[in-house]
Every structure is written in C-alpha cells, then in structure tokens.
Design an enzyme around this catalytic site. Structure first.
Site, PDB file in Angstrom:
ATOM      1  N   CYS A 170       0.849  -1.204   0.000  1.00 26.47           N
ATOM      2  CA  CYS A 170       0.000   0.000   0.000  1.00 26.47           C
ATOM      3  C   CYS A 170       0.884   1.254   0.000  1.00 26.47           C
ATOM      4  O   CYS A 170       1.578   1.495  -0.973  1.00 26.47           O
ATOM      5  CB  CYS A 170      -0.954  -0.015   1.185  1.00 26.47           C
ATOM      6  N   ASP A 227      -8.959  -2.547  -7.778  1.00 30.81           N
ATOM      7  CA  ASP A 227      -8.494  -1.530  -6.834  1.00 30.81           C
ATOM      8  C   ASP A 227      -9.194  -0.205  -7.128  1.00 30.81           C
ATOM      9  O   ASP A 227      -9.090   0.325  -8.240  1.00 30.81           O
ATOM     10  CB  ASP A 227      -6.979  -1.374  -6.964  1.00 30.81           C
ATOM     11  N   HIS A 259      -7.679  -3.652  -3.678  1.00 34.62           N
ATOM     12  CA  HIS A 259      -6.518  -3.172  -2.937  1.00 34.62           C
ATOM     13  C   HIS A 259      -6.279  -4.057  -1.712  1.00 34.62           C
ATOM     14  O   HIS A 259      -7.199  -4.677  -1.189  1.00 34.62           O
ATOM     15  CB  HIS A 259      -6.758  -1.727  -2.497  1.00 34.62           C
TER      16      HIS A 259
END
Length: 300
Positions: A170, A227, A259
């Site tokens: 991330c 995502d 994600h």
C-alpha cells in the site's frame, strides 16, 4: 477535490469493529487499532522458532532514533536483506509476520517505523486521523534516509550488503518504487499495490511515474484490477514507460483482486492471489541474485 486514498478505500465503511469480535484479545492487541482482525479472518501466524527476531533501534540519517522490527534465520549469515515497508498502519503484527515469513525463506528482514517522528499510527483508531495527523506529514526524503540507515544496520548485523532488496505494501508499495530510484545499490524490489501517480507537494515532490528514468533496480509490481484507488491505466502507463526506458520490470494484475489483497487481517484479503503474489516475490528475489536458495520455508 480530495484525492482517493487506497488505504481508506479498502476498509469496510461505517462499521466500527467491536473488540469482542476480534480473533482473540492477545492477537488483536498486536494489530493497529484502526484495523483489528475479526473472527474468521484467517490471519496468518508465522512462528519465530529457529529465527532471531526482535525490536531494535536504528539511527536515522538525521540522527533521530528509528524503532524497527527485524527477523532472520539463526546462524552467522550473511543473509540477503529485505527492507519491509508498511502500510499507513505502521509496524504492527501483520508487518512483523511478513518479516518472519521472509526470515523463514532465508532472509534478514527489517521493517522500520517510518512514522515515529510524526506519530504512532498503531495507536490511532481512525483511518482519517492517521492520514491527516501522521501520514500527511511524513517527507519522502526522511523515509529514504531511514531506509538507507536500516540497510546499513543490516549490513553490520548479519546482512549481506551486496544483496539488498525491498518490498512494501500500500503506502509502502509506492515507497518501494521511490527507493528503487533512490538507491543504486538496490538489487530488486517488489511493490504490492503501491500508488504510481499523485499530486506533487513539498513533502512528496515526485511519484513513481515521475521517476522512471531513475529506477535502477528490477521491480515487480503486484496489483488488483478491482483496486478503487489505483486505476489499471496507471499500472499500464508505468509498464509502458519502464519498457520504453529499457528498465527491468514486470507487472501482475489480478483480475478479481482489489486493494490490499495480501493483507490477511483485513476484509480485502484474497488467499489465492496473496499466495501467488508471495510465490512470485520469492522467485523475483531469487532471479535477481538476492535469494538464499531456501525454497519452501516462507508462507504466503
């Protein structure tokens, strides 16, 4: 218009977690307060048996003390080193477990607390507060210096300075790309759904798409087509720009993943894609002369 943030988009909105619904009080306490795992989440737990693990302190480039967690196999080494860069939630149990997984694969893994000067995100219950009071104040230059300091610490404590890699998740995925452009001694990088584009600021002057020409290490990018914060078009732009610049890079886009698909403690987790991505990470490190040849020891 406020930029979307993948860290926030991947959370379940509007449903505060109850501490009674966690997988267990002792385990839950080891995770960041804003993202505690719930019953049935299937959190991966990697034992420390046969490993050397623990908290350490590293002196940052600016002289500040940077806390970090490290894990490595027992023995003298030297071991190839992997810098592990966290999400916005800091060095909590998930990141520590990733370090142990890498150690079981034969690596010295070190995860620095890159936010400590600005605050401790593991103790903050609100994602919005983490973003506004901590993450938004972290300079990229500070992060690069701290990672350099961790690489130096590893080289002096059982790591092999000639075999240095980085992986990040991330927020840390973006940092992985930046570090590949920062450190010419880096041998390989694996970026898990790291942002590639964004608005420049004094603290974040460049993003990965701006730094293609400076990237010196081979990087593997692992992304999810679903995502909501990182469009596939950004991934394809990065792929094309790297190819045009003659850089060594590969991308995997998982069609059904969103994600944070590797984050086994969050609702976004997808076990099959996480396992496949982890296998590809180990193969990538091995391919670029970082690996220790300890196949089969790391999990997911």
């Amino acid at each position: 218009m406020q930029e979307r943030n993948p860290e926030f988009d991947s959370l379940v909105p509007g449903l505060p977690f109850s501490r009674r619904s966690f997988v267990g009080a002792s385990l839950a306490a080891a995770f960041a307060l804003a993202v505690q795992p719930a019953i049935g989440q299937g959190v991966v737990q990697t034992p420390a048996d046969g490993l050397v693990v623990g908290d350490i302190s590293v002196r940052g480039a600016d002289g500040a003390v940077v806390p970090a967690y490290h894990a490595r196999p027992a023995g003298a080494g030297p071991f190839a080193t992997v810098l592990v860069v966290s999400e916005i939630f800091g060095v909590h149990e998930y990141i520590r477990d990733v370090c142990r997984r890498l150690a079981r694969a034969g690596y010295l893994a070190i995860a620095p607390d890159l936010f400590r000067r600005q605050g401790d995100p593991t103790k903050i219950a609100s994602v919005a507060e983490i973003l506004n009071t901590v993450i938004s104040k972290v300079p990229d230059a500070q992060v690069m210096g701290d990672l350099d300091a961790c690489a130096a610490w590893a080289a002096a404590n059982g790591g092999d300075a000639a075999r240095l890699a980085i992986t990040g998740f991330c927020w840390g995925g973006r940092i992985t790309w930046l570090y590949a452009a920062h450190n010419p001694k880096l041998k390989a990088g694996v970026a898990w759904y790291g942002r590639l584009a964004g608005t420049a600021s004094a603290l974040t002057p460049s993003h990965p798409l701006d730094l293609v020409d400076k990237i010196s290490a081979p990087v593997l990018g692992l992304y999810g087509a679903q995502d909501q914060g990182i469009p596939v078009s950004d991934v394809e732009d990065m792929r094309a720009d790297l190819a045009k610049a003659g850089k060594k890079a590969e991308f995997v886009i998982y069609p059904e993943a969103g994600h944070a698909f590797h984050a086994d403690y969050r609702p976004s987790y997808r076990a099959a894609e996480a396992a496949d991505g982890w296998a590809k990470l180990l193969a990538w490190l091995e391919r670029w002369a970082v690996g220790n040849g300890e196949w089969g020891m790391g999990s997911r």
